[in-house]
Design a protein around this motif. Structure first.
Motif, short mmCIF file in Angstrom:
data_model
loop_
_atom_site.label_atom_id
_atom_site.label_comp_id
_atom_site.label_asym_id
_atom_site.label_seq_id
_atom_site.Cartn_x
_atom_site.Cartn_y
_atom_site.Cartn_z
N ARG A 1 0.82 -1.20 0.00
CA ARG A 1 0.00 0.00 0.00
C ARG A 1 0.86 1.26 0.00
O ARG A 1 0.39 2.32 -0.36
CB ARG A 1 -0.89 0.04 1.25
N ARG A 2 2.06 1.15 0.47
CA ARG A 2 2.89 2.34 0.59
C ARG A 2 4.27 2.08 0.01
O ARG A 2 4.75 0.97 0.04
CB ARG A 2 3.01 2.76 2.07
N CYS A 3 4.84 3.14 -0.48
CA CYS A 3 6.07 3.00 -1.26
C CYS A 3 7.16 3.83 -0.60
O CYS A 3 6.93 4.54 0.36
CB CYS A 3 5.75 3.51 -2.65
N CYS A 4 8.35 3.75 -1.17
CA CYS A 4 9.44 4.57 -0.65
C CYS A 4 9.25 5.98 -1.15
O CYS A 4 10.04 6.59 -1.70
CB CYS A 4 10.76 4.01 -1.11
N ALA B 1 0.01 6.69 -2.58
CA ALA B 1 0.71 5.43 -2.37
C ALA B 1 2.16 5.48 -2.84
O ALA B 1 3.05 4.92 -2.20
CB ALA B 1 -0.02 4.29 -3.07
N ILE B 2 2.42 6.18 -3.97
CA ILE B 2 3.80 6.14 -4.49
C ILE B 2 4.70 7.17 -3.82
O ILE B 2 5.91 7.00 -3.81
CB ILE B 2 3.86 6.32 -6.04
N THR C 1 6.18 3.89 6.47
CA THR C 1 6.80 2.97 5.52
C THR C 1 7.44 1.79 6.25
O THR C 1 7.38 0.66 5.77
CB THR C 1 7.84 3.71 4.67
N GLY D 1 6.64 8.61 -1.21
CA GLY D 1 7.18 8.34 0.11
C GLY D 1 8.34 9.26 0.41
O GLY D 1 8.49 10.30 -0.22
N PRO D 2 9.18 8.88 1.37
CA PRO D 2 10.32 9.73 1.72
C PRO D 2 11.45 9.70 0.69
O PRO D 2 12.30 10.59 0.71
CB PRO D 2 10.79 9.16 3.06
N GLY D 3 11.47 8.72 -0.20
CA GLY D 3 12.57 8.57 -1.16
C GLY D 3 12.90 9.83 -1.95
O GLY D 3 14.05 10.28 -1.97
N LEU E 1 15.49 -1.08 2.31
CA LEU E 1 14.75 0.18 2.37
C LEU E 1 14.40 0.54 3.80
O LEU E 1 14.62 1.67 4.25
CB LEU E 1 13.48 0.05 1.53
N CYS F 1 13.98 7.16 -6.46
CA CYS F 1 12.64 7.73 -6.36
C CYS F 1 12.73 9.18 -6.84
O CYS F 1 13.66 9.88 -6.49
CB CYS F 1 12.16 7.73 -4.93
#
Lengths: 72, 697
Positions: free
Chosen positions: A69-72, B103-104, B488, B106-108, B182, B343
């Motif tokens: 559900r969650r990505c980097c 959803a895509i 995450t 994130g912290p990246g 990760l 990312c």
């Protein structure tokens, strides 16, 4: 489901109501209402009663967190 | 369809407008690329980025949609065919876009560009822009497209269907490995932000009881009232930021929240295990609502602040560290800028989301362009903002915050002398004043990107929205980063646990039952031990851990992107679209070149800063000669083992990528020459019944 596509700016209140509906759908705040609507159109003939709000939310949360559900 | 024509601009006007975008974008990009002055306005970055994304979306993604994938709005999507009101729900495309982006993102994309700024702003900025428009957006789009045409199947299943058993296994193991690395590296970022900072630690700690309270509220008090729960939670989080400031000033309380790196690492490990075995509704789900809300709010605020304030970027376009001598991570600009920024340019992880929940929601196949390509363009824009936020700092300050003590020296005077010797002026007093303004004891060697991003964001926010609260803005930024990094960590541990249960279920069927508690405990324990090990070693590593872990994360993420592109390339060849195969094959070749070069250098470089094996040999020689004493001598064998483990992992990634490339080539040639290969797994065309009542724009 697809009000956005047939949506016309009638007034400011309409626009605000529309934004609010989008926010509710986006966050899942209206998930139970949508479930009830779906149940009444598709399953009303099959089972006696739809799930109540608490039971639906439990079920929904379990389902939602089963995959990535969650990505980097 | 008549409405469609009416809404469009007249052709000459439209042509003129796009010509203006081309001219404007070229001008802005040239200003960014050729500036060699003292500083450059951030507005050029924003303008160049928006023009490039607009052109990429309008022309390249239109070409992909029409010619390469031949998206067909009359074809029923999985959401329509399996519509069950649960997993498969035809949904408005803006709503799907929102879910997909949340959803895509994130912290990246915040951390990678911050670290890559050590090469100067230019290499990272160009890679973010070009990598996203020609690589990352294409990967997300094609993964989504392939999944919609296969009943919403996951990347792993598609790899098995299209490439065979080896491809499927490589995808599964790749995902597990990337998860472990990760989570470890993200955990390390949070630890480095909290190290000896009672304010940051107490604020981040407060997010846990806040999440628990909101979880209970949404379960028992007001079931399913997401907006109410989130609103209360956000207010509490903001109070926690101020509360942390109060704790920091309190003599006794501050001691309760003052820890070194290894202790914080152990706490995160315990927390991660608890989060993985607790019910989702209690911690993970409420935390996820809060972090998504904070994330989107803060990103929008940052964009507004950068546009209002138009800060000056002070980092030079290129630094001397393009030669590989950089303090933050070792390695030359090629290949390491492409590894460090995964990312934001191209992120393999997205292919899991694009083949996860998103394809089950699309009401119309044509929406795949807006959601697949468009959401990644927005994520890439976030990376550009992170680059700007890192580069508005004085370069001397940037290097003082981000360079590990093992490189520049543990004493402030030594670090300053070293950074000055690189011709980046900074003084001990300047760093002390800055630390005091930010409410921290010190800002030297706060590696991981989060503190320097927070300093950048705090200075942008306080300039745009009021100058007095610098320390509050700094800790707000830290809280915001920690909040969704911990989300995450929780979510990733859970996913890795499910995968491990799935694998073990093949050997012992009971282990595969996701609700059987012994299996939950054992598998969660294995996963947490995996990332916990790398996290803990990272905190005792004199080079700061980020130094070795972030490249490993980049390599594994790019490897996953390579897997997704291998699947997509095979699909294009098998579906008789071989003349367009360059669309996925070119990014694939580039990624394989980059990951292979980087992995080779990490393995075999003679420079101990770069090569894992030569670093291990160097440490072993030092240990044997008796040059090390005390704690350093005790830790060294662990560091040597860790170097060799990192080397083994790198070799494993390298081999996996090449096995997959060979498999892909084999299947593609077999398909083109009519030999036996797994057939195209696309589901047959079923006409959509939604399009008749829908007026698409």
């Amino acid at each position: 489901m697809c009000q956005a596509d047939s949506w016309k700016i009638g007034s400011v209140t309409d626009a605000l109501r529309h934004v609010w509906a989008m926010i509710r759908e986006l966050t899942g705040d209206d998930a139970y209402e949508r479930y009830l609507a779906h149940w009444h159109t598709h399953h009303a003939s099959e089972r006696a009663t739809p799930l109540d709000r608490a039971a639906f939310c439990r079920e929904e949360q379990r389902r939602k967190w089963e995959g990535v559900r969650r990505c980097c | 369809m008549a409405t469609t024509v009416a809404k469009r601009l007249p052709r000459p006007l439209s042509l003129g407008m796009w010509a203006a975008v081309v001219v404007f974008g070229t001008f802005a990009l040239a200003a960014v690329a050729f500036n060699r002055g003292e500083s450059i306005s951030a507005m050029w970055f924003i303008v160049a980025a928006i023009c490039i994304y607009a052109l990429g979306y309008r022309f390249y993604s239109a070409f992909l949609a029409a010619k390469v994938f031949a998206l067909d709005s009359t074809r029923a999507t999985p959401a329509e065919r399996f519509s069950d009101g649960r997993d498969f729900v035809p949904t408005n495309r803006w709503i799907v876009f929102g879910h997909h982006f949340a959803a895509i993102a994130g912290p990246g994309p915040l951390i990678g560009p911050t670290l890559a700024a050590q090469f100067g702003y230019l290499p990272g900025t160009l890679w973010i822009l070009i990598g996203a428009t020609l690589g990352g957006c294409v990967q997300d789009f094609v993964s989504l497209f392939c999944s919609i045409r296969r009943d919403g199947r996951s990347l792993g299943q598609m790899a098995r269907d299209e490439l065979g058993v080896i491809g499927g296994a490589a995808a599964l193991i790749g995902v597990m490995a990337i998860m472990i690395i990760l989570i470890a590296v993200l955990g390390l970022v949070v630890v480095n932000a909290m190290r000896h900072s009672p304010w940051a630690t107490s604020t981040v700690a407060a997010t846990i009881p806040i999440a628990l309270m909101i979880g209970l509220f949404m379960r028992h008090v007001r079931p399913g009232r997401v907006l109410e729960g989130t609103a209360i939670g956000v207010v509490l989080l903001l109070l926690a930021v101020f509360g942390g400031g109060w704790v920091d000033k309190h003599e006794t309380l501050r001691a309760w929240f003052d820890y070194d790196g290894p202790s914080l690492a152990l706490m995160i490990i315990v927390y991660g295990f608890a989060a993985a075995v607790l019910p989702v509704w209690l911690l993970l789900a409420p935390r996820d609502y809060l972090s998504t809300f904070m994330k989107i709010g803060t990103i929008v605020a940052l964009a507004v602040a950068i546009i209002i304030l138009n800060p000056q970027v002070k980092m030079p376009a290129l630094t001397q560290f393009v030669d590989g001598t950089g303090p933050i991570f070792a390695g030359k600009v090629f290949p390491f800028v492409f590894i460090t920024i995964a990312c934001g340019a191209i992120s393999g992880f997205h292919s899991l989301i694009a083949s996860g929940t998103t394809p089950k929601l699309l009401a119309n196949e044509r929406d795949a362009r807006f959601i697949g390509y468009g959401a990644m363009a927005v994520e890439s824009f976030v990376a550009i903002m992170a680059m700007v936020a890192a580069c508005v700092l004085d370069p001397g300050v940037y290097f003082a915050i981000n360079s590990p003590a093992g490189v520049v020296g543990a004493q402030a005077a030594d670090a300053v002398a070293m950074i000055n010797s690189w011709h980046y002026p900074v003084t001990v007093e300047q760093m002390q004043v800055l630390a005091r303004e930010m409410g921290e004891a010190t800002l030297f060697a706060r590696t991981g990107g989060a503190p320097s991003l927070a300093v950048g964001m705090a200075s942008i926010f306080s300039n745009a929205f009021g100058d007095t609260l610098l320390a509050v803005w700094y800790h707000f930024a830290i809280m915001f980063e920690a909040l969704f990094i911990l989300t995450t960590v929780d979510a990733g541990t859970r996913v890795a646990r499910f995968m491990l249960q799935d694998i073990l279920g093949n050997l012992v069927p009971a282990m595969g039952r996701t609700s059987w508690y012994p299996s939950v405990l054992i598998c969660s324990g294995f996963v947490v031990a995996g990332w916990g090990y790398f996290l803990y070693i990272g905190t005792i590593d004199p080079l700061g851990g980020i130094n070795s872990l972030w490249p490993l994360f980049g390599i594994s993420n790019q490897m996953l992107a390579a897997i997704a592109l291998c699947v997509a390339t095979t699909v294009l060849v098998k579906s008789r679209r071989a003349r367009f195969v360059w669309v996925t094959a070119l990014p694939l070749v580039w990624l394989v070149a980059v990951t292979s070069t980087a992995a080779w250098q990490k393995l075999f470089s003679a420079d101990p800063g770069l090569g894992f094996l030569s670093h291990a040999d160097g440490l072993a020689a030092k240990l044997a000669s008796g040059a090390l004493t005390g704690a350093a001598a005790d830790q060294t064998p662990r560091l040597i083992f860790n170097d060799r483990l990192d080397a083994a992992l790198t070799a494993f990634f390298l081999i996996t990528v090449w096995v997959l490339v060979v498999e892909t080539s084999r299947v593609c040639f077999a398909s083109m020459s009519g030999k036996r290969c797994p057939p195209l797994a696309e589901t047959p065309h079923v006409p959509s019944r939604l399009v008749e009542d829908w007026v698409r724009d």
